[in-house]
Design a protein around this motif. Sequence first.
Motif, PDB file in Angstrom:
ATOM      1  N   ILE A 191     -35.448 -21.655  30.374  1.00  0.00           N
ATOM      2  CA  ILE A 191     -36.433 -20.738  29.766  1.00  0.00           C
ATOM      3  C   ILE A 191     -36.129 -19.087  29.447  1.00  0.00           C
ATOM      4  CG2 ILE A 191     -35.894 -19.567  32.194  1.00  0.00           C
ATOM      5  CD1 ILE A 191     -39.420 -19.314  32.268  1.00  0.00           C
ATOM      6  N   VAL A 192     -36.924 -19.032  27.897  1.00  0.00           N
ATOM      7  CA  VAL A 192     -36.985 -18.062  27.610  1.00  0.00           C
ATOM      8  C   VAL A 192     -37.547 -17.199  28.081  1.00  0.00           C
ATOM      9  CG1 VAL A 192     -37.370 -16.738  24.941  1.00  0.00           C
ATOM     10  CG2 VAL A 192     -37.150 -19.587  24.993  1.00  0.00           C
ATOM     11  N   ASP A 193     -36.131 -16.569  28.796  1.00  0.00           N
ATOM     12  CA  ASP A 193     -36.777 -15.329  30.716  1.00  0.00           C
ATOM     13  C   ASP A 193     -36.925 -13.599  29.495  1.00  0.00           C
ATOM     14  OD1 ASP A 193     -34.256 -14.686  30.428  1.00  0.00           O
ATOM     15  OD2 ASP A 193     -34.256 -14.682  32.843  1.00  0.00           O
ATOM     16  N   GLY A 194     -36.850 -13.521  28.769  1.00  0.00           N
ATOM     17  CA  GLY A 194     -36.281 -12.452  28.304  1.00  0.00           C
ATOM     18  C   GLY A 194     -36.605 -12.022  26.580  1.00  0.00           C
ATOM     19  N   GLU A 195     -37.539 -10.237  26.608  1.00  0.00           N
ATOM     20  CA  GLU A 195     -37.940 -10.600  24.745  1.00  0.00           C
ATOM     21  C   GLU A 195     -37.474  -8.771  24.784  1.00  0.00           C
ATOM     22  OE1 GLU A 195     -41.801  -9.598  22.008  1.00  0.00           O
ATOM     23  OE2 GLU A 195     -41.366 -11.879  23.166  1.00  0.00           O
ATOM     24  N   GLY A 196     -36.474  -8.187  23.605  1.00  0.00           N
ATOM     25  CA  GLY A 196     -36.519  -6.635  23.872  1.00  0.00           C
ATOM     26  C   GLY A 196     -35.361  -6.652  22.561  1.00  0.00           C
TER      27      GLY A 196
ATOM     28  N   TYR B 215     -41.203 -16.144  24.327  1.00  0.00           N
ATOM     29  CA  TYR B 215     -40.565 -15.395  25.077  1.00  0.00           C
ATOM     30  C   TYR B 215     -41.733 -16.854  26.083  1.00  0.00           C
ATOM     31  CZ  TYR B 215     -41.694 -13.210  29.471  1.00  0.00           C
ATOM     32  OH  TYR B 215     -42.337 -12.512  30.982  1.00  0.00           O
ATOM     33  N   GLY B 216     -40.724 -16.863  27.504  1.00  0.00           N
ATOM     34  CA  GLY B 216     -42.274 -18.175  27.977  1.00  0.00           C
ATOM     35  C   GLY B 216     -41.818 -19.500  27.938  1.00  0.00           C
ATOM     36  N   ASP B 217     -41.534 -19.840  26.589  1.00  0.00           N
ATOM     37  CA  ASP B 217     -41.202 -21.326  26.621  1.00  0.00           C
ATOM     38  C   ASP B 217     -40.402 -21.380  27.775  1.00  0.00           C
ATOM     39  OD1 ASP B 217     -42.898 -21.018  24.739  1.00  0.00           O
ATOM     40  OD2 ASP B 217     -41.383 -20.676  22.915  1.00  0.00           O
ATOM     41  N   THR B 218     -40.078 -22.857  27.685  1.00  0.00           N
ATOM     42  CA  THR B 218     -39.358 -23.691  28.546  1.00  0.00           C
ATOM     43  C   THR B 218     -39.042 -25.073  28.317  1.00  0.00           C
ATOM     44  OG1 THR B 218     -41.143 -24.511  30.160  1.00  0.00           O
ATOM     45  CG2 THR B 218     -40.208 -21.717  30.858  1.00  0.00           C
TER      46      THR B 218
END
Length: 319
Positions: free
Chosen positions: A155-160, A127-130
Amino acid sequence: MRKIYIILSSCICLSAFGQVQHQANQIQPQVGDNFTMTSVEFKVQDTSGQNLLWDYSNLSQLNPSISYSYLQGDTSLSNNNLKVEFPNSFHRIYITDSTIEKFYSISNIEERHYSNPETTLFYPMAYGDTMEDDFTYVAQQGMINISTVGSSKFIVDGEGTLMLPHATYDNVLRIKIEVHKTLNVMGDFYESEEVMYLFYAPFIHDYLLKFTQSSIDTFYVEAGRMLIDNYAGIEKENDHLMRIIPNPFDDRIEVSNWGKEVQSISLYTMQGSRVYTNDLPAFNQKFIVNTDDFQKGSYLLCLFNKRGELIERKRLIKI
């Protein structure tokens, strides 16, 4: 030029708080993987962040499903590439390594020649890597040549957790990809914009769900696709013929004949949650895993080498 940004604080979170991180060997397709693809309604939830719940359990299917497999590609292009064949002689080629996956060519009514292939994924990702990427290619459609210059921003904008009609998956990462292209069609220029949302879960070797918004000048399209992993190749054995008994299992698993290159063993639920991990003895003796506390259902047993690369995997069932 390709630029990858891994934020230092993300690395700290990984060790301190157990942040979800996907490695190439967890989600990168392998020869033999088989999927069923279904077109679904466009229903993107534009929410980003951590510990999310994406509820797509009521997605409507729009078109009949099709199946496809990952095959060995042309080794003259690269030592590590895969070919995907769809109906109607449509196929894609991907060149992969442990840090990047590139889209090389497409063939149906056109053939693309790349001077700089498009990137589809980068590894590892959390999460948060671009990442940003530039690409160029020329597509031939009969006597017509279409040259394209483009750029992508990831962008890795979500985790769940992702809920789909057929299953629920934990430890899912969502990637948002923004693509801008300029097309030169026989001297006429067209601008194209595309936004994609892709969902990935550990040990499901392709995206689970994809939503796409695309436009070329005034033409606008929204589309959704859902994939179901058919688990082709999971029962595949390597040359050393690892032995796991019993399967189905109850209170224990006995592993033997795992080969000298294997370093560790892990067990995962089919939703990607790790429920067991341990190093294996240096000598190829029997190894017992106590499974008293495991819930009934399907699991993936995975063997890794010293570099953390997946050597072998097998699907098991607890009764």
